[in-house]
Scaffold this active site. Structure first.
Site, PDB file in Angstrom:
ATOM      1  N   SER A   1       0.838  -1.202   0.000  1.00  0.00           N
ATOM      2  CA  SER A   1       0.000   0.000   0.000  1.00  0.00           C
ATOM      3  C   SER A   1       0.874   1.253   0.000  1.00  0.00           C
ATOM      4  CB  SER A   1      -0.975  -0.043   1.181  1.00  0.00           C
ATOM      5  OG  SER A   1      -2.017   0.892   1.022  1.00  0.00           O
TER       6      SER A   1
ATOM      7  N   GLU B   1      -9.278  -5.301  -4.143  1.00  0.00           N
ATOM      8  CA  GLU B   1      -8.637  -4.350  -3.234  1.00  0.00           C
ATOM      9  C   GLU B   1      -9.629  -3.461  -2.484  1.00  0.00           C
ATOM     10  OE1 GLU B   1      -5.429  -3.914  -2.486  1.00  0.00           O
ATOM     11  OE2 GLU B   1      -4.232  -4.739  -4.125  1.00  0.00           O
TER      12      GLU B   1
ATOM     13  N   HIS C   1      -7.838  -5.655   0.042  1.00  0.00           N
ATOM     14  CA  HIS C   1      -6.630  -4.915   0.398  1.00  0.00           C
ATOM     15  C   HIS C   1      -6.098  -5.381   1.756  1.00  0.00           C
ATOM     16  CE1 HIS C   1      -3.870  -1.588  -0.040  1.00  0.00           C
ATOM     17  NE2 HIS C   1      -4.151  -1.161   1.175  1.00  0.00           N
TER      18      HIS C   1
END
Length: 518
Positions: free
Chosen positions: A201, A329, A425
């Site tokens: 990320s 995600e 995610h």
């Protein structure tokens, strides 16, 4: 500055004599834990407070004697809103934020093992290398290599645009930590010529930035970027958001003004502005709905250009790249907002018009996904815009610049919430570290013991990542624009053509430029 205690070795959880290593600033004493020597909280730079506040990192002061390296250093000041409030980071407080941690099978300078350096994510506004989910002992043990993790300034301290301060201070912290690795890691049994940076990320966005930064050139040989966010701010946008951040506290965005506010109080500026950001969509455009007022700034100096442009121009052609994303995600953020499957048509339409590429992006998405519900379209376009296409395009830029890249997609669904979160995610973090009972994994795995299938996938992640760190080959073919082969990380691994072909075509040729001030 926090006080350092110098004490004799202690027993308890330690196994055998406590390892002692001499760094360029002084000697440190770690612990032996389950066959791995672990050193925590070693300063790589001076505390960035007082005259050093909002400045580039400065060398750590030297010390005499042996410094115990048993506890993680204090976390940098940060917005803990996404983590449920303060108190979840159970470490000492203080201003020694800029520290590193080392896991090594053997602190023998002759060992010269490959080195992996972890850079955490957290929307550039939170994160701490001491979080339980980042315990790297399984990576170090399974891969027989050295793992380093580091703290860097986030939020106002690290990324806000402040007059009189360098941009991207958090990235400069990362460079300083990598310089520490270069100068010290041999003493811990690592090879300074075989360093791999890896992160997820905002950590992957940081790594993409490092690939484009002249100051980071030569500090690592390989890079693993997991879920690269496409959000990079233009200088004009960063200045405008910086002004708004300071105004939340009735101040100007200057070093002189902001230095009057204690660092842990200054985080309230970001905490209060974030929820208000959608109100500024007419000025901040695509950045506004992210409710994250911090990102790397393409300032022309620290970060001369976007990673995609830099790599396409050959800036990292000599760095091996492994990059990928998770299939679903954005579903995590929809779930955290309590809106899974509840997105109305008007909200989906707004997202398509704002994020889909090109003047006819909304219709192009509806045509490409004719059976998708409003919730599915809302998730798809934001997954593509924020993570999946930036990650894929980074691989394509690397190849265009004469470099080599391997690509993966995680398709295995998180077992928590009946599997409704999909391959969302953050799922790759517990799978990679094997930390199924910590941090976000408590949601993704519902607090249950991992299944044999999860453990097998977890081992596969570590085997692939550590093989890449050792050889540059994770075990599947490099990506090219003819076959577009990628590794699907699932219960049964498969190498296949990139599975998101519909999305890839929609974004073909798209230029990920710095987000502008409208």
């Amino acid at each position: 500055m926090t006080t350092t205690e110098f004490s004799p070795p202690t027993g308890g959880a330690c196994e055998g004599p406590a390892p002692v290593v001499r760094t360029t600033a002084g000697a440190v004493r770690g612990r032996n834990e389950e066959g791995i020597a672990v050193f925590r909280g070693i300063p790589f730079a001076a505390p960035p407070v007082g005259e050093a506040r909002f400045m580039a990192p400065r060398p750590a002061p030297a010390w005499d004697g042996i410094r115990d390296a048993h506890a993680f250093g204090p976390p940098p000041p940060q917005d803990l809103g996404l983590m449920g409030g303060p108190g979840l980071i159970d470490v000492p407080q203080g201003d020694d934020w800029l520290t590193v941690n080392v896991w090594t099978p053997d602190a023998d300078p002759a060992a010269r093992r490959p080195v992996m350096v972890w850079i955490y994510g957290g929307a550039y506004k939170l994160g701490h290398s001491g979080s339980p989910g980042y315990d790297a002992r399984r990576i170090a043990a399974d891969g027989d290599l050295v793992v380093v993790s580091l703290n860097y300034r986030v939020g106002m301290e690290g990324f806000a645009h402040i007059e009189g301060a360098p941009a991207n201070r958090g990235l400069l912290d990362q460079v300083a930590a990598l310089e520490w690795v270069r100068d010290n890691i041999e003493a811990f049994g690592g090879d300074p010529g075989q360093v791999t940076v890896f992160g997820e990320s905002a950590g992957a966005g940081s790594i993409a930035s490092l690939l484009a930064m002249p100051r980071a050139a030569g500090l690592f040989r390989r890079a693993i970027a997991q879920s690269v966010p496409g959000t990079f701010f233009s200088d004009a946008l960063a200045r405008d958001i910086g002004t708004a951040l300071a105004a939340e506290m009735g101040l100007r965005p200057t070093v002189a003004d902001l230095s009057t506010v204690e660092p842990r109080r200054l985080t309230s500026a970001g905490e209060s502005l974030g929820p208000k950001m959608p109100q500024h969509i007419d000025r901040w455009g695509q950045a506004a709905p992210t409710v994250t007022p911090f990102s790397p700034v393409v300032d022309g100096e620290v970060l001369p250009t976007t990673p995609w442009q830099a790599l396409a121009n050959g800036a990292a052609r000599d760095v091996d790249l492994l990059v990928g994303h998770n299939r679903d995600e954005y579903r995590l953020f929809i779930a955290m907002a309590g809106q899974l499957g509840q997105i109305p048509e008007d909200k989906a339409t707004s997202a398509l018009r704002l994020f889909a590429p090109g003047p006819d992006g909304e219709q192009a998405y509806r045509t490409a996904f004719p059976d998708a519900s409003p919730s599915e379209l809302y998730e798809r376009v934001q997954t593509d815009w924020l993570f999946n296409m930036p990650s894929l395009h980074l691989a394509e830029a690397q190849r265009a610049g004469g470099g080599r890249a391997h690509v993966y997609e995680l398709t295995w669904p998180a077992p928590g919430n009946g599997g409704a979160l999909g391959a969302c995610h953050g799922l790759d973090i517990p799978l990679l570290f094997g930390t199924f009972g910590a941090d976000l994994a408590l949601l993704l795995f519902a607090g249950a013991e991992p299944s044999a299938e999860a453990e097998a996938l977890s081992s596969r992640f570590r085997a692939s990542w550590t093989a890449f760190a050792r050889t540059g080959d994770p075990g599947w073919p490099a990506y090219d624009t003819a076959e577009r082969l990628v590794q699907l990380m699932d219960a049964e691994p498969v190498v296949t053509a990139y599975p998101g072909e519909a999305s890839r075509r929609l974004w073909e040729g798209y230029d990920f430029r710095p987000l502008p001030l409208l």
